[in-house]
Scaffold this active site. Structure first.
Site, PDB file in Angstrom:
ATOM      1  N   PHE A   3       7.752  13.840  -0.431  1.00  0.00           N
ATOM      2  CA  PHE A   3       9.022  14.180  -0.401  1.00  0.00           C
ATOM      3  C   PHE A   3       9.688  12.644  -1.267  1.00  0.00           C
ATOM      4  CE2 PHE A   3      13.531  12.233  -0.743  1.00  0.00           C
ATOM      5  CZ  PHE A   3      14.664  13.872  -0.485  1.00  0.00           C
ATOM      6  N   ASP A  37       4.743   5.045  -2.599  1.00  0.00           N
ATOM      7  CA  ASP A  37       5.959   5.163  -2.738  1.00  0.00           C
ATOM      8  C   ASP A  37       6.435   4.748  -1.118  1.00  0.00           C
ATOM      9  OD1 ASP A  37       9.143   6.340  -1.489  1.00  0.00           O
ATOM     10  OD2 ASP A  37       8.689   8.338  -2.597  1.00  0.00           O
ATOM     11  N   LYS A  57      15.530   2.576   1.092  1.00  0.00           N
ATOM     12  CA  LYS A  57      16.072   2.654   1.244  1.00  0.00           C
ATOM     13  C   LYS A  57      17.035   1.048   2.416  1.00  0.00           C
ATOM     14  CE  LYS A  57      14.939   7.199   2.623  1.00  0.00           C
ATOM     15  NZ  LYS A  57      16.380   7.965   2.604  1.00  0.00           N
TER      16      LYS A  57
END
Length: 384
Positions: free
Chosen positions: A122, A207, A236
């Site tokens: 993702f 990532d 995040k």
């Protein structure tokens, strides 16, 4: 009726107050929060030092755009560089934007266009990052994807070794697949990617949107495997809840992102930078990270112990304070019962319970969560 597009399957809990590891709904019910805003509130809710830094910045300047120097950007970038493999930073507003920047930079620097990612990955929901994501549920209904992305099985060394396409600009991978089921990469697989990138003159992109900023007990998860990526993306946990993303790159890439090649109106906003600086000043501390590693080991080992003979539990997996409990059945009934019991957790795919507590969680709070999970799992078996 709602005036919002129904893009979210929202929980029927309206949070009115949050503090530390707990949130409170409008009826006053308290929940132990092992979602942390989806790995965002790494210092817990409303951390004092971050709050003070943002308040101070509110009294100075909120926004000027990147037409002007923003000194806080330099301070945050310096700390990110000093704690990573990189030499320069680009600030964005989210993980998807950070990954967009990485994709663009890889294509511009190499002059090549193909990007390899992995099934169940993702990377975001923009057009390019949706195309990079190896999950059909994210892509369905949006027509043809960007044609320059291809996918390989995760943790498949042989599939990586067989790559021989000179048109590959980069291989992009998560060290731990979060949305894809909390699946840690194994070292042989990750090292094979690094080696293949060098052979193909492609960039190695990691990532770290979910794993970065201390989540796994290191500043960045790639450090567990002694990897040397060309680009790392994060978001995040960087701003403790303020929207911010970042792409870190090595020195050789700097010239490819010259003035006008990429940009963001809000990227590196002074308020987000104030929150980010206060956050990483606390997280990028050896004793803090060691504490996270110890808590992660404690959580995983104790879950393994209490769930080892449970008929519905397949395995407990993860790294640091990013833990997955894989079941042989759907997790949604379990999640619903845990919410009733006062514990908030996430799914990661249909069969994995994902635990993302604040990095500041106490051992007592970990014990509370384990007891709630054990009691809920046992009650569901008894009900069958």
């Amino acid at each position: 009726m709602s005036y919002l597009f129904p893009t979210y399957a929202r929980l029927n809990i309206e949070i009115e107050k949050a503090d530390g590891s707990y949130v409170y709904d409008k009826e006053g019910k308290r929940y132990l929060d092992f979602i942390s805003g989806i790995a965002v509130c790494n210092l817990g809710h409303r951390p004092k030092k971050v709050m003070e830094a943002v308040k101070e910045q509110l009294n100075n300047v909120w926004h000027v755009s990147n037409l002007f120097p923003i000194p806080l950007q330099e301070k945050v970038a310096e700390k990110l560089v000093n704690h990573s493999m990189g030499d320069a930073v680009f600030f964005a507003n989210s993980g998807a934007e950070a990954n967009e920047a990485a994709i663009k930079l890889a294509r511009k620097y190499t002059g090549k266009h193909k990007i390899i990612t992995f099934y169940q990955s993702f990377h975001g929901r923009t057009y390019a990052t949706m195309s990079a994501t190896g999950q059909k549920k994210v892509q369905d209904g949006f027509g043809p994807l960007a044609p320059t992305f291809a996918y390989l099985p995760y943790n498949d060394v042989g599939a990586v070794q067989q790559l021989n396409d000179e048109a590959i600009a980069a291989i992009m991978v998560e060290v731990v697949q979060g949305e894809g089921g909390v699946v840690p990469g194994n070292i042989d697989f990750l090292k094979a990617i690094e080696k293949k990138c060098k052979k193909l003159n492609a960039l190695f992109i990691i990532d770290e949107v979910q794993t970065g900023i201390g989540r796994t007990g290191k500043a960045f998860a790639y450090e567990h495997f002694e990897l040397n990526p060309d680009i790392v993306t994060l978001a995040k946990g960087l701003g403790s809840g303020f929207p911010v993303g970042a792409m870190i790159g090595t020195k050789k890439l700097i010239a490819a992102f010259s003035a006008g090649s990429h940009g963001s109106t809000f990227g590196g906003n002074p308020l987000a930078m104030a929150a980010s600086l206060a956050t990483i000043e606390e997280v990028f501390n050896e004793s803090f990270l060691k504490d996270v590693e110890e808590k992660g080991d404690y959580l995983k080992q104790n879950l393994e112990e209490v769930l080892s003979e449970h008929p519905s539990v397949k395995q407990v997996k993860g790294l640091g304070l990013m833990i997955g409990i894989e079941l042989i059945e759907e997790v949604q009934p379990v999640l619903a019962q845990l919410r009733k019991s006062g514990l908030l957790v996430l799914p990661a795919g249909p069969n994995v319970i994902r635990l993302l507590p604040p990095l500041t969680v106490t051992f007592e709070e970990i014990d509370e969560a384990i007891a709630l999970i054990q009691a809920t799992m046992n009650a569901l078996v008894s009900a069958k």
